[in-house]
Motif scaffolding. Structure first.
Motif, PDB file in Angstrom:
ATOM      1  N   THR A 220      -6.653  37.246 -21.158  1.00 33.66           N
ATOM      2  CA  THR A 220      -5.230  37.216 -21.474  1.00 33.66           C
ATOM      3  C   THR A 220      -4.745  35.773 -21.591  1.00 33.66           C
ATOM      4  N   PRO A 221      -4.210  35.362 -22.742  1.00 33.67           N
ATOM      5  CA  PRO A 221      -3.701  33.992 -22.877  1.00 33.67           C
ATOM      6  C   PRO A 221      -2.423  33.810 -22.062  1.00 33.67           C
ATOM      7  N   VAL A 222      -2.293  32.659 -21.438  1.00 34.67           N
ATOM      8  CA  VAL A 222      -1.110  32.340 -20.631  1.00 34.67           C
ATOM      9  C   VAL A 222      -0.321  31.265 -21.366  1.00 34.67           C
ATOM     10  N   GLN A 223       0.882  31.603 -21.814  1.00 36.36           N
ATOM     11  CA  GLN A 223       1.705  30.697 -22.587  1.00 36.36           C
ATOM     12  C   GLN A 223       2.835  30.145 -21.719  1.00 36.36           C
ATOM     13  N   VAL A 224       3.037  28.838 -21.796  1.00 34.88           N
ATOM     14  CA  VAL A 224       4.127  28.168 -21.093  1.00 34.88           C
ATOM     15  C   VAL A 224       5.159  27.745 -22.131  1.00 34.88           C
ATOM     16  N   GLN A 225       6.384  28.284 -22.037  1.00 31.76           N
ATOM     17  CA  GLN A 225       7.431  27.975 -22.996  1.00 31.76           C
ATOM     18  C   GLN A 225       8.504  27.120 -22.342  1.00 31.76           C
ATOM     19  N   ILE A 226       9.024  26.132 -23.103  1.00 31.76           N
ATOM     20  CA  ILE A 226      10.120  25.279 -22.645  1.00 31.76           C
ATOM     21  C   ILE A 226      11.204  25.305 -23.724  1.00 31.76           C
ATOM     22  N   ALA A 227      12.359  25.891 -23.408  1.00 38.64           N
ATOM     23  CA  ALA A 227      13.472  25.982 -24.345  1.00 38.64           C
ATOM     24  C   ALA A 227      14.530  24.970 -23.926  1.00 38.64           C
ATOM     25  N   ALA A 228      14.825  24.006 -24.806  1.00 36.45           N
ATOM     26  CA  ALA A 228      15.783  22.942 -24.500  1.00 36.45           C
ATOM     27  C   ALA A 228      17.174  23.345 -24.961  1.00 36.45           C
ATOM     28  N   THR A 229      18.168  23.171 -24.069  1.00 37.15           N
ATOM     29  CA  THR A 229      19.562  23.428 -24.413  1.00 37.15           C
ATOM     30  C   THR A 229      20.370  22.143 -24.475  1.00 37.15           C
ATOM     31  N   GLY A 230      19.720  21.028 -24.271  1.00 36.95           N
ATOM     32  CA  GLY A 230      20.406  19.743 -24.302  1.00 36.95           C
ATOM     33  C   GLY A 230      19.408  18.611 -24.169  1.00 36.95           C
ATOM     34  N   VAL A 231      19.912  17.420 -23.827  1.00 31.59           N
ATOM     35  CA  VAL A 231      19.067  16.231 -23.728  1.00 31.59           C
ATOM     36  C   VAL A 231      18.501  16.129 -22.323  1.00 31.59           C
ATOM     37  N   SER A 232      17.183  15.953 -22.237  1.00 29.89           N
ATOM     38  CA  SER A 232      16.507  15.754 -20.954  1.00 29.89           C
ATOM     39  C   SER A 232      15.207  15.005 -21.206  1.00 29.89           C
ATOM     40  N   TRP A 233      14.877  14.103 -20.295  1.00 27.30           N
ATOM     41  CA  TRP A 233      13.582  13.424 -20.382  1.00 27.30           C
ATOM     42  C   TRP A 233      12.500  14.398 -19.919  1.00 27.30           C
ATOM     43  N   LEU A 234      11.515  14.670 -20.798  1.00 28.86           N
ATOM     44  CA  LEU A 234      10.508  15.694 -20.529  1.00 28.86           C
ATOM     45  C   LEU A 234       9.111  15.104 -20.691  1.00 28.86           C
ATOM     46  N   GLU A 235       8.241  15.389 -19.676  1.00 27.95           N
ATOM     47  CA  GLU A 235       6.836  15.003 -19.752  1.00 27.95           C
ATOM     48  C   GLU A 235       5.976  16.216 -19.406  1.00 27.95           C
ATOM     49  N   VAL A 236       4.961  16.468 -20.227  1.00 30.08           N
ATOM     50  CA  VAL A 236       4.036  17.578 -19.995  1.00 30.08           C
ATOM     51  C   VAL A 236       2.621  17.033 -20.084  1.00 30.08           C
ATOM     52  N   TYR A 237       1.816  17.283 -19.044  1.00 23.42           N
ATOM     53  CA  TYR A 237       0.448  16.789 -18.997  1.00 23.42           C
ATOM     54  C   TYR A 237      -0.508  17.944 -18.728  1.00 23.42           C
ATOM     55  N   LYS A 238      -1.691  17.850 -19.267  1.00 20.32           N
ATOM     56  CA  LYS A 238      -2.757  18.795 -18.974  1.00 20.32           C
ATOM     57  C   LYS A 238      -3.512  18.274 -17.757  1.00 20.32           C
ATOM     58  N   GLY A 239      -3.480  19.004 -16.646  1.00 20.50           N
ATOM     59  CA  GLY A 239      -4.121  18.561 -15.412  1.00 20.50           C
ATOM     60  C   GLY A 239      -3.172  18.696 -14.245  1.00 20.50           C
ATOM     61  N   GLU A 240      -3.483  18.003 -13.149  1.00 19.77           N
ATOM     62  CA  GLU A 240      -2.742  18.150 -11.911  1.00 19.77           C
ATOM     63  C   GLU A 240      -1.663  17.098 -11.723  1.00 19.77           C
ATOM     64  N   ASN A 241      -1.625  16.047 -12.567  1.00 15.70           N
ATOM     65  CA  ASN A 241      -0.619  15.014 -12.416  1.00 15.70           C
ATOM     66  C   ASN A 241      -0.444  14.285 -13.736  1.00 15.70           C
ATOM     67  N   SER A 242       0.336  13.186 -13.716  1.00 10.33           N
ATOM     68  CA  SER A 242       0.652  12.459 -14.940  1.00 10.33           C
ATOM     69  C   SER A 242      -0.518  11.632 -15.457  1.00 10.33           C
ATOM     70  N   LYS A 243      -1.681  11.675 -14.805  1.00 11.58           N
ATOM     71  CA  LYS A 243      -2.852  10.958 -15.294  1.00 11.58           C
ATOM     72  C   LYS A 243      -3.678  11.794 -16.274  1.00 11.58           C
ATOM     73  N   GLY A 244      -3.288  13.054 -16.462  1.00 16.51           N
ATOM     74  CA  GLY A 244      -4.033  13.921 -17.364  1.00 16.51           C
ATOM     75  C   GLY A 244      -3.667  13.691 -18.825  1.00 16.51           C
ATOM     76  N   GLU A 245      -4.196  14.547 -19.694  1.00 15.23           N
ATOM     77  CA  GLU A 245      -3.944  14.447 -21.135  1.00 15.23           C
ATOM     78  C   GLU A 245      -2.464  14.707 -21.409  1.00 15.23           C
ATOM     79  N   LYS A 246      -1.808  13.802 -22.174  1.00 13.05           N
ATOM     80  CA  LYS A 246      -0.389  13.906 -22.453  1.00 13.05           C
ATOM     81  C   LYS A 246      -0.151  14.922 -23.578  1.00 13.05           C
ATOM     82  N   LEU A 247       0.640  15.964 -23.266  1.00 17.04           N
ATOM     83  CA  LEU A 247       0.953  16.990 -24.264  1.00 17.04           C
ATOM     84  C   LEU A 247       2.344  16.788 -24.866  1.00 17.04           C
ATOM     85  N   SER A 248       3.302  16.249 -24.090  1.00 17.89           N
ATOM     86  CA  SER A 248       4.650  15.982 -24.590  1.00 17.89           C
ATOM     87  C   SER A 248       5.246  14.862 -23.756  1.00 17.89           C
TER      88      SER A 248
END
Length: 314
Positions: A220-248
């Protein structure tokens, strides 16, 4: 607060960034960032670092550093009085040495009694453990050699008593023969477990990060959705912290929708302004209730999430 500091703080808040976010982006310590916003340049090491830190801070929040410097004039340097520091150091060394010399005999006087007590305690503990081991070994030997503990079973054909172990072996052989002659029953197949839905459970906290456990049936694929309703600083990484692969990485805008696939490596999400970013896992909303969120999604072992990157849509 200085006009320059107020200008930088307003630009930071417009981007939805906290001082912790600016510290992570610029690698400038948080106390220096607070000093720049307050106009307290004495905290900073010197004039070179003052200008360099302000320039780096401005670039991180999207302000032109040259125009900022020109608008607010020259930045004052932190005064450094090396002569006074040298005099203070020379005067303070002697009393400190004298204090150490006064405490040294007292420290040595108490150290020896403490060491003696520790040695006595260790010796007594070792002796007591040895005596306890000897007592346990003696009772075990007596119990093993006591003939009263061995009970005879029913008499055999010759009139002698059959030991318990022999009787048990005979009974086991009879049971095995009976099992061999009896027809074997064909086990009925157990019904297959119906696939369950994806579940998300808040597991624990680690510092400022809230950790969620995600469980999904195999395949079963697990999808993570982020719906923005305004301005926000957003960081998404693959892994356990900000040292992983940068997705957004960057500011969101109203109406923007981001989608990512969670795999066994986990996913780390930072939102500078949580009310403007609605985060969900397969339709299940998750939030830590904070204005600035740090979330870690972990796919539980034994479940299969489809590996993949991310998709973006508006």
């Amino acid at each position: 607060m200085s006009e320059l500091g107020r200008h930088l703080k307003e630009a930071r808040l417009q981007k939805g960034m906290s001082l912790d976010d600016v510290q992570e982006v610029t690698k400038i310590r948080k106390k220096y960032l607070e000093a720049i916003e307050a106009g307290d340049y004495k905290v900073l090491p010197g004039s070179f670092y003052v200008r360099a830190f302000i320039k780096t801070y401005a670039e991180a929040v999207g302000v032109n550093p040259d125009e900022l410097m020109e608008e607010h004039g020259n930045v004052p340097a932190a005064p450094v009085d090396t002569t006074m520091e040298t005099v203070i150091q020379k005067r303070s060394r002697k009393p400190e040495t004298e204090r150490n010399a006064k405490w040294l005999p007292t420290l040595l006087m108490w150290t020896f009694p403490v060491l003696i007590l520790v040695v006595i305690y260790l010796y007594a503990s070792s002796t007591m453990n040895d005596e306890a081991d000897k007592a346990d070994n003696g009772s075990l030997t007596t119990a093993t050699q006591d003939p009263a503990k061995v009970k005879p079973t029913a008499t055999a054909g010759g009139g002698g008593a059959v030991p318990t172990a022999t009787a048990a072996a005979a009974a086991t052989a009879d049971a095995g023969a009976a099992a061999t002659t009896a027809p074997s029953a064909t086990p009925e197949p157990s019904p297959s477990a119906s696939p369950g839905a994806v579940t998300v459970t808040q597991d624990r906290k680690s510092g400022k990060t809230t950790i969620y456990k995600v469980s999904a049936p195999a395949g079963t694929p697990v999808q993570v959705q982020i719906a923005a309703t305004g301005v926000s600083w957003l960081e998404v990484y693959k892994g356990e912290n900000s040292k992983g692969e940068k997705l957004s990485f960057g500011n969101t805008k109203a109406g923007e929708n981001l989608s990512f696939t969670l795999d066994s490596g986990g996913m780390y999400i930072k939102s500078g302004y949580s009310p403007a970013t609605a985060i969900s896992v397969n339709g299940q909303a998750i939030t830590d209730g904070k204005t600035s969120s740090r979330l870690l999604l972990e796919l539980e072992s034994g479940t299969d999430g489809a590996t993949g990157g991310s998709t973006t849509g508006e």
